[in-house]
Design a protein around this motif. Structure first.
Motif, PDB file in Angstrom:
ATOM      1  N   THR A   1       2.608  12.714   0.495  1.00 47.45           N
ATOM      2  CA  THR A   1       2.278  13.584  -0.629  1.00 47.45           C
ATOM      3  C   THR A   1       1.612  14.867  -0.154  1.00 47.45           C
ATOM      4  O   THR A   1       1.967  15.960  -0.611  1.00 47.45           O
ATOM      5  CB  THR A   1       1.359  12.846  -1.624  1.00 47.45           C
ATOM      6  N   ASN A   2       0.666  14.766   0.766  1.00 48.72           N
ATOM      7  CA  ASN A   2      -0.019  15.957   1.276  1.00 48.72           C
ATOM      8  C   ASN A   2       0.940  16.866   2.033  1.00 48.72           C
ATOM      9  O   ASN A   2       0.933  18.077   1.836  1.00 48.72           O
ATOM     10  CB  ASN A   2      -1.201  15.571   2.169  1.00 48.72           C
ATOM     11  N   ALA A   3       1.762  16.295   2.887  1.00 48.17           N
ATOM     12  CA  ALA A   3       2.724  17.095   3.649  1.00 48.17           C
ATOM     13  C   ALA A   3       3.734  17.741   2.701  1.00 48.17           C
ATOM     14  O   ALA A   3       4.115  18.904   2.883  1.00 48.17           O
ATOM     15  CB  ALA A   3       3.423  16.234   4.695  1.00 48.17           C
ATOM     16  N   THR A   4       4.165  17.025   1.681  1.00 48.47           N
ATOM     17  CA  THR A   4       5.099  17.583   0.698  1.00 48.47           C
ATOM     18  C   THR A   4       4.452  18.734  -0.067  1.00 48.47           C
ATOM     19  O   THR A   4       5.087  19.764  -0.298  1.00 48.47           O
ATOM     20  CB  THR A   4       5.571  16.494  -0.280  1.00 48.47           C
ATOM     21  N   ALA A   5       3.180  18.575  -0.427  1.00 48.24           N
ATOM     22  CA  ALA A   5       2.472  19.642  -1.140  1.00 48.24           C
ATOM     23  C   ALA A   5       2.397  20.904  -0.283  1.00 48.24           C
ATOM     24  O   ALA A   5       2.636  22.012  -0.779  1.00 48.24           O
ATOM     25  CB  ALA A   5       1.074  19.182  -1.541  1.00 48.24           C
ATOM     26  N   VAL A   6       2.093  20.742   1.000  1.00 52.65           N
ATOM     27  CA  VAL A   6       2.024  21.897   1.897  1.00 52.65           C
ATOM     28  C   VAL A   6       3.411  22.535   2.040  1.00 52.65           C
ATOM     29  O   VAL A   6       3.551  23.757   1.989  1.00 52.65           O
ATOM     30  CB  VAL A   6       1.437  21.493   3.268  1.00 52.65           C
TER      31      VAL A   6
ATOM     32  N   GLY B   1      -1.132  13.507   8.480  1.00 50.57           N
ATOM     33  CA  GLY B   1      -1.778  12.266   8.869  1.00 50.57           C
ATOM     34  C   GLY B   1      -2.994  12.034   7.993  1.00 50.57           C
ATOM     35  O   GLY B   1      -3.992  12.704   8.168  1.00 50.57           O
ATOM     36  N   GLY B   2      -2.901  11.124   7.029  1.00 53.08           N
ATOM     37  CA  GLY B   2      -4.028  10.893   6.114  1.00 53.08           C
ATOM     38  C   GLY B   2      -4.309  12.124   5.291  1.00 53.08           C
ATOM     39  O   GLY B   2      -3.416  12.675   4.678  1.00 53.08           O
ATOM     40  N   ARG B   3      -5.558  12.593   5.344  1.00 51.42           N
ATOM     41  CA  ARG B   3      -5.948  13.774   4.572  1.00 51.42           C
ATOM     42  C   ARG B   3      -5.617  15.073   5.307  1.00 51.42           C
ATOM     43  O   ARG B   3      -5.746  16.152   4.753  1.00 51.42           O
ATOM     44  CB  ARG B   3      -7.448  13.742   4.296  1.00 51.42           C
TER      45      ARG B   3
ATOM     46  N   MET C   1      -1.882   4.939   2.754  1.00 47.43           N
ATOM     47  CA  MET C   1      -2.017   6.020   3.728  1.00 47.43           C
ATOM     48  C   MET C   1      -0.681   6.747   3.891  1.00 47.43           C
ATOM     49  O   MET C   1      -0.630   7.968   3.919  1.00 47.43           O
ATOM     50  CB  MET C   1      -2.504   5.511   5.076  1.00 47.43           C
ATOM     51  N   ASP C   2       0.425   6.011   3.978  1.00 47.14           N
ATOM     52  CA  ASP C   2       1.741   6.641   4.119  1.00 47.14           C
ATOM     53  C   ASP C   2       2.061   7.500   2.897  1.00 47.14           C
ATOM     54  O   ASP C   2       2.594   8.597   3.021  1.00 47.14           O
ATOM     55  CB  ASP C   2       2.837   5.584   4.305  1.00 47.14           C
TER      56      ASP C   2
END
Length: 120
Positions: free
Chosen positions: A10-15, A88-90, A4-5
């Motif tokens: 990864t998602n926050a970095t992509a954004v 947070g997650g997805r 989850m971390d």
């Protein structure tokens, strides 16, 4: 680091990377990161979409997302800053400051937003 971390990071970095590319005007880099089924400006009960505001229309996939950038390519953005990105997650949320949003919405609906302003 848990799965989850890692996903959150990864998602926050992509954004963050997408907004950095936007700041550089690198639209191809943004489009390259999008999945084929990306939902662009898709959220329920959107008044701007009901009013057919061009830059806020729902789009699906990178080709339709590219239409967003075509619509806004004539804008003069005075200030655009991503203040924070929280993941947070997805789910990833960004907080931004965007100057002239109301002016662009009004202009896209045909309102004269230059009235009272001298030409530059």
């Amino acid at each position: 680091m848990s799965t989850m971390d890692t996903t959150t990071s990864t998602n926050a970095t992509a954004v963050a990377d997408i907004y950095a590319a936007f700041g550089r005007g690198d639209v191809p880099a943004i489009l390259d990161t999008l999945s084929e089924d990306v939902a662009w400006e898709t959220w329920p009960d959107n008044f701007a979409q009901r009013a057919q505001v061009p830059h806020l229309l729902p789009r699906r996939g990178p080709a339709q997302a590219a239409e967003f950038f075509t619509v806004i390519s004539s804008w003069t953005v005075l200030d655009f800053a991503v203040l924070d990105i929280v993941g947070g997650g997805r789910q990833v949320v960004r907080f931004r400051h965007y100057c002239d949003t109301a002016k662009h919405i009004a202009a896209s609906s045909g309102e004269d937003t230059t009235a009272g302003h001298p030409p530059q």
